[in-house]
Design an enzyme around this catalytic site. Sequence first.
Site, PDB file in Angstrom:
ATOM      1  N   ALA A  75      38.068  48.351 -66.591  1.00  0.00           N
ATOM      2  CA  ALA A  75      39.495  47.919 -66.483  1.00  0.00           C
ATOM      3  C   ALA A  75      39.390  46.789 -65.271  1.00  0.00           C
ATOM      4  O   ALA A  75      40.087  45.945 -65.156  1.00  0.00           O
ATOM      5  CB  ALA A  75      40.378  48.712 -66.237  1.00  0.00           C
ATOM      6  N   GLN A 183      45.640  53.529 -67.703  1.00  0.00           N
ATOM      7  CA  GLN A 183      46.298  55.018 -67.457  1.00  0.00           C
ATOM      8  C   GLN A 183      47.238  55.121 -68.768  1.00  0.00           C
ATOM      9  O   GLN A 183      47.737  56.351 -68.758  1.00  0.00           O
ATOM     10  CB  GLN A 183      47.023  55.073 -66.224  1.00  0.00           C
ATOM     11  CG  GLN A 183      46.144  54.988 -64.840  1.00  0.00           C
ATOM     12  CD  GLN A 183      45.091  56.293 -64.615  1.00  0.00           C
ATOM     13  OE1 GLN A 183      45.342  57.418 -65.367  1.00  0.00           O
ATOM     14  NE2 GLN A 183      44.227  56.219 -63.881  1.00  0.00           N
ATOM     15  N   THR A 241      24.496  40.609 -73.077  1.00  0.00           N
ATOM     16  CA  THR A 241      24.450  41.622 -74.168  1.00  0.00           C
ATOM     17  C   THR A 241      25.379  42.668 -74.179  1.00  0.00           C
ATOM     18  O   THR A 241      25.181  43.434 -72.921  1.00  0.00           O
ATOM     19  CB  THR A 241      22.789  41.859 -74.241  1.00  0.00           C
ATOM     20  OG1 THR A 241      22.032  40.747 -73.923  1.00  0.00           O
ATOM     21  CG2 THR A 241      22.422  42.746 -75.483  1.00  0.00           C
ATOM     22  N   CYS A 327      40.275  55.295 -54.278  1.00  0.00           N
ATOM     23  CA  CYS A 327      39.674  54.251 -53.674  1.00  0.00           C
ATOM     24  C   CYS A 327      39.841  54.138 -52.135  1.00  0.00           C
ATOM     25  O   CYS A 327      39.362  53.554 -51.521  1.00  0.00           O
ATOM     26  CB  CYS A 327      39.823  52.820 -54.496  1.00  0.00           C
ATOM     27  SG  CYS A 327      41.312  52.883 -55.271  1.00  0.00           S
TER      28      CYS A 327
HETATM   29  C1  LIG Z   1      40.764  53.302 -62.871  1.00  0.00           C
HETATM   30  C2  LIG Z   1      41.722  52.149 -63.090  1.00  0.00           C
HETATM   31  C3  LIG Z   1      41.386  50.833 -62.938  1.00  0.00           C
HETATM   32  C4  LIG Z   1      39.625  50.729 -62.893  1.00  0.00           C
HETATM   33  O1  LIG Z   1      39.191  50.851 -64.033  1.00  0.00           O
HETATM   34  P1  LIG Z   1      37.395  50.870 -63.987  1.00  0.00           P
HETATM   35  O2  LIG Z   1      37.176  51.056 -65.698  1.00  0.00           O
HETATM   36  O3  LIG Z   1      37.146  51.951 -63.264  1.00  0.00           O
HETATM   37  O4  LIG Z   1      36.928  49.561 -63.464  1.00  0.00           O
HETATM   38  C5  LIG Z   1      42.166  50.029 -63.067  1.00  0.00           C
HETATM   39  N1  LIG Z   1      43.352  50.197 -63.301  1.00  0.00           N
HETATM   40  C6  LIG Z   1      44.149  51.493 -63.100  1.00  0.00           C
HETATM   41  C7  LIG Z   1      45.414  51.654 -63.539  1.00  0.00           C
HETATM   42  C8  LIG Z   1      43.155  52.344 -63.161  1.00  0.00           C
HETATM   43  O5  LIG Z   1      43.596  53.806 -63.274  1.00  0.00           O
END
Ligand SMILES: *Cc1c(COP(=O)(O)O)cnc(C)c1O
Length: 386
Positions: A75, A183, A241, A327
Amino acid sequence: MLSKTIYMDYQATTPCDKRVLNEMIPYFCEKFGNPHSSSHRMGTEAAKAVERARKQIAELIHADDEKSIIFTSGATESNNLAIQGIARFYKEKGNRIITSAIEHKCVLEACNYLKNEGFDVVILPVKSNGIVDIDALKEAINDKTILVSVMTVNNEIGTIQPIDEISRMCREHGVLFHTDAAQAVGKIDVDVSKVDLMSISGHKIYGPKGIGALYVRTKPRVRLTPLFQGGGQERGLRSGTLATPLCVGIGTACAIAQKEMAEERLRLLKLKDYFLNKIFDNLPKVYLNGDREQRIPGCINLSFDGIEGEGIMLGMPEICVSSGSACTSASLEPSYVLKAISVREDLAHSSLRIGFGRFTTQEEVEYAASKIIEVVNRLREMSPLW
Ligand SMILES: *Cc1c(COP(=O)(O)O)cnc(C)c1O
């Protein structure tokens, strides 16, 4: 007494479902062909698996064109591709980008970065219940606005944002609408007919880490400037890829979520109600952060007046929860999300995020509730603030 570790941090990540892993395994050592090598059967076998996965993702989010699904690394990349990609492609049309104060860091930082390129970033305030202020959005949209990015479900407090209303407002003004649904997908019914771009993460939905997807509307076609250059895979939007096993993983995760989502939501609702009742019946001055109703059941953010969230965690090392967001919890700064919804600073420091998910049992919830009550009472007895 449970002596094993109890995982209650499903917003940070989820375990890969064994059913997902089993589907992935053949694509590492046996069916390892490059999905972009269409000249032989090993390549087409991998390509077929990738296309099946694309279809499974499309079905879960009700996208009628599979080509609208672009695979990414997660994400974080999806959000960056959407926001930077739209900004750079449509910069002749305008320079205003609107987002909210409770977005994931990767959305806020992507927007922040674009300021260096002359973009005008407006950060919408959020009401104290953790829902974006629609009136503020109405005021912020002007004829220079090219993109609105508001998440579907917040990762710290679990609130569901008013996607329909935001969508209507964006359509009215001809503004593109991106939503970070990391989420939300697999937990609530999301519908891409309301948005132009949607970000998804594999590891938040019991799939593997390192894979995600971006829905990019094809009818009418939404254009993006890619983040990097290469072989032009994924309709030229994301070269490189594809990781066939990871694609198969996120696809399978979506298929399972689609089948089990409704029932699982009810199960989690019951666990949440049991947990909150037990906490509120036994502890005074505990506050639920975020709207009581407009939320997903598996994300519970509580403030325990008089003590520190970190302290509670130290008192129950067998239970994996989070204080602040994963984080930023290394820093002592209180969560910017709790700040944005005007939680008192001391209450922001006293918060815990407790996440329930697919493998959470009633027994674990009972244990966690009792343990939290015990630890909070003990810490409060010692606390000069209490
Ligand atoms: C975990 C999360 C992300 C980041 O996703 P990744 O796949 O770990 O890069 C971004 N937005 C929200 C709301 C998340 O919970």
